[in-house]
Design a protein around this motif. Sequence first.
Motif, mmCIF file in Angstrom:
data_model
loop_
_atom_site.group_PDB
_atom_site.id
_atom_site.type_symbol
_atom_site.label_atom_id
_atom_site.label_comp_id
_atom_site.label_asym_id
_atom_site.label_seq_id
_atom_site.Cartn_x
_atom_site.Cartn_y
_atom_site.Cartn_z
ATOM 1 N N LYS A 1 5.612 -8.401 -1.435
ATOM 2 C CA LYS A 1 5.231 -8.527 -2.849
ATOM 3 C C LYS A 1 5.169 -7.151 -3.528
ATOM 4 N N GLU A 2 4.691 -6.137 -2.795
ATOM 5 C CA GLU A 2 4.537 -4.812 -3.391
ATOM 6 C C GLU A 2 5.001 -3.715 -2.436
ATOM 7 N N LEU A 3 5.676 -2.736 -3.021
ATOM 8 C CA LEU A 3 6.119 -1.572 -2.267
ATOM 9 C C LEU A 3 5.415 -0.361 -2.891
ATOM 10 N N ILE A 4 4.628 0.384 -2.077
ATOM 11 C CA ILE A 4 3.956 1.584 -2.596
ATOM 12 C C ILE A 4 4.713 2.811 -2.101
ATOM 13 N N PHE A 5 5.260 3.604 -3.005
ATOM 14 C CA PHE A 5 5.921 4.845 -2.593
ATOM 15 C C PHE A 5 4.864 5.930 -2.419
ATOM 16 N N CYS B 1 1.105 -3.173 12.694
ATOM 17 C CA CYS B 1 1.995 -4.306 12.398
ATOM 18 C C CYS B 1 1.540 -5.585 13.083
ATOM 19 N N SER B 2 0.884 -5.448 14.265
ATOM 20 C CA SER B 2 0.506 -6.654 14.997
ATOM 21 C C SER B 2 -0.915 -7.102 14.672
ATOM 22 N N ASN B 3 -1.572 -6.419 13.761
ATOM 23 C CA ASN B 3 -2.945 -6.770 13.383
ATOM 24 C C ASN B 3 -2.923 -7.909 12.350
ATOM 25 N N PRO B 4 -3.497 -9.088 12.704
ATOM 26 C CA PRO B 4 -3.429 -10.237 11.775
ATOM 27 C C PRO B 4 -4.275 -10.051 10.520
ATOM 28 N N ASN B 5 -5.200 -9.064 10.531
ATOM 29 C CA ASN B 5 -6.040 -8.833 9.346
ATOM 30 C C ASN B 5 -5.356 -7.979 8.281
ATOM 31 N N ARG B 6 -4.177 -7.496 8.601
ATOM 32 C CA ARG B 6 -3.453 -6.661 7.647
ATOM 33 C C ARG B 6 -2.665 -7.534 6.678
ATOM 34 N N ASN B 7 -2.569 -7.078 5.447
ATOM 35 C CA ASN B 7 -1.827 -7.803 4.419
ATOM 36 C C ASN B 7 -0.335 -7.494 4.546
ATOM 37 N N GLU B 8 0.446 -8.479 5.001
ATOM 38 C CA GLU B 8 1.867 -8.247 5.261
ATOM 39 C C GLU B 8 2.688 -8.167 3.990
ATOM 40 N N GLU B 9 2.079 -8.477 2.852
ATOM 41 C CA GLU B 9 2.851 -8.526 1.606
ATOM 42 C C GLU B 9 2.935 -7.180 0.902
ATOM 43 N N TYR C 1 -6.777 1.359 2.719
ATOM 44 C CA TYR C 1 -5.518 0.621 2.609
ATOM 45 C C TYR C 1 -5.435 -0.408 3.728
ATOM 46 N N LYS C 2 -5.132 -1.643 3.379
ATOM 47 C CA LYS C 2 -5.110 -2.703 4.392
ATOM 48 C C LYS C 2 -3.754 -3.379 4.505
ATOM 49 N N GLY C 3 -2.715 -2.759 3.936
ATOM 50 C CA GLY C 3 -1.375 -3.324 4.064
ATOM 51 C C GLY C 3 -0.646 -2.744 5.268
ATOM 52 N N LEU C 4 0.666 -2.880 5.287
ATOM 53 C CA LEU C 4 1.478 -2.325 6.373
ATOM 54 C C LEU C 4 2.152 -1.036 5.900
ATOM 55 N N TYR C 5 2.860 -0.398 6.829
ATOM 56 C CA TYR C 5 3.568 0.848 6.496
ATOM 57 C C TYR C 5 5.055 0.697 6.797
ATOM 58 N N HIS C 6 5.818 1.639 6.247
ATOM 59 C CA HIS C 6 7.202 1.787 6.674
ATOM 60 C C HIS C 6 7.510 3.282 6.721
ATOM 61 N N VAL C 7 7.804 3.793 7.929
ATOM 62 C CA VAL C 7 8.022 5.233 8.112
ATOM 63 C C VAL C 7 9.514 5.534 8.002
ATOM 64 N N LEU C 8 9.888 6.350 7.014
ATOM 65 C CA LEU C 8 11.301 6.660 6.793
ATOM 66 C C LEU C 8 11.838 7.687 7.789
ATOM 67 N N GLY C 9 10.961 8.562 8.257
ATOM 68 C CA GLY C 9 11.404 9.617 9.177
ATOM 69 C C GLY C 9 11.952 10.832 8.456
ATOM 70 N N ARG D 1 2.566 11.323 10.402
ATOM 71 C CA ARG D 1 1.348 12.041 10.019
ATOM 72 C C ARG D 1 0.762 11.483 8.736
ATOM 73 N N ASP D 2 1.661 10.980 7.849
ATOM 74 C CA ASP D 2 1.185 10.389 6.599
ATOM 75 C C ASP D 2 0.463 9.075 6.866
ATOM 76 N N VAL D 3 0.956 8.326 7.861
ATOM 77 C CA VAL D 3 0.266 7.090 8.249
ATOM 78 C C VAL D 3 -1.152 7.429 8.702
ATOM 79 N N MET D 4 -1.261 8.457 9.565
ATOM 80 C CA MET D 4 -2.579 8.843 10.066
ATOM 81 C C MET D 4 -3.486 9.286 8.927
ATOM 82 N N ALA D 5 -2.919 10.048 7.984
ATOM 83 C CA ALA D 5 -3.725 10.537 6.858
ATOM 84 C C ALA D 5 -4.241 9.380 6.015
#
Lengths: 205, 205
Positions: free
Chosen positions: B138-142, B73-81, B101-109, B90-94
């Motif tokens: 701009k985009e949400l990837i499920f 989240c704090s990496n400025p090279n990541r696409n925040e959109e 993938y160069k965007g951000l994540y959202h972990v539901l738990g 574990r899915d983030v790590m995978a």
Amino acid sequence: MDFSSKLLERAVNEMSQLPGIGKRTALRLVLHLLRQPMEQTKALSEALQFMRNDVKFCKSCNNISDVELCEICSNPNRNEEIICVVEDIRDVMAIENTSSYKGLYHVLGGKISPMDGIGPHELNIEPLVNKVKEGKVKELIFALSSTMEGDTTNFYIYKQIQDYNVYTSTIARGISVGDELEYADEITLGRSIVNRVPFESSLKL
Amino acid sequence: MDFSSKLLERAVNEMSQLPGIGKRTALRLVLHLLRQPMEQTKALSEALQFMRNDVKFCKSCNNISDVELCEICSNPNRNEEIICVVEDIRDVMAIENTSSYKGLYHVLGGKISPMDGIGPHELNIEPLVNKVKEGKVKELIFALSSTMEGDTTNFYIYKQIQDYNVYTSTIARGISVGDELEYADEITLGRSIVNRVPFESSLKL
């Protein structure tokens, strides 16, 4: 594997030191702990540390114990004249579970295995030989695994005590209860024919 | 199982609380620790406790982190959109391991699973909806598992955000690389035909 947290990485690394636990399994276990209440992790790590720091080995038989002399060795109903020689404390537990043995044990802590650098002096053999020399032991039951290392260890101990008045035996080798005869290996099948027992005695257990 | 030591019994009981570890495996692990230097047990239990007490969850994406805002989240090279919605860290790590993938994540738990008593409010869904409402996404990837629970969760989130200006996608379902076609299930095979891609794009990865 890339971790987003050093704390997580360290926990996974330590967990994966355990035998049979790889990095992926370790991660699964550690993340499980993270989802459980803090108390569970505390209880686990305290239990491990207390165990490692405070557990004792029985001064007579080398079994794991909380006191100097283990429950089995200090039990007056046990027959002190029979000693069952085993590799590991797990073997003591396995034999105890059968409820068919009322003598004492002697835990060697392994078997002679030159390939792994384990000679007779790495094992708890001398105290056993001394017990025999003192003359109180009538029978020694060898209950080691039926491998080359197990047989070597049996023979080494046998040579040390053969001049003393003690009867030695080994646990019976044979076809496991429930096993199909056609899949048994030849040595086991051969031994089970040579060492056959009266049919009436097989009805007892 | 009969233990000759309460300390050993407690350690085995705590160890067997972990998923997939039964009493016998726990005993094997604990006896292994007993044969290793004391430092190993100390390192393991300390690592577990530090991890459990001090690990943080990123305030933005809920990923595990040692600091308030995780490295991703704090990496400025990541696409925040672009935000990839996953179940678990574990899915983030995978996904991070694929380096694609160069965007951000959202972990539901987790995922919505009424059978296990997990409803939308047990999950980290609201902060995700708020992010979308703020209009920066701009985009949400499920990227949830392709199970009934995963699909339910996808649909629940989709309903919450469909009135906002955001493009939603799911990761492609299809035949795994290296898989034989004849053993694939019908739904997967059907989807992989319906969602076929230009041949040239399959040459890139």
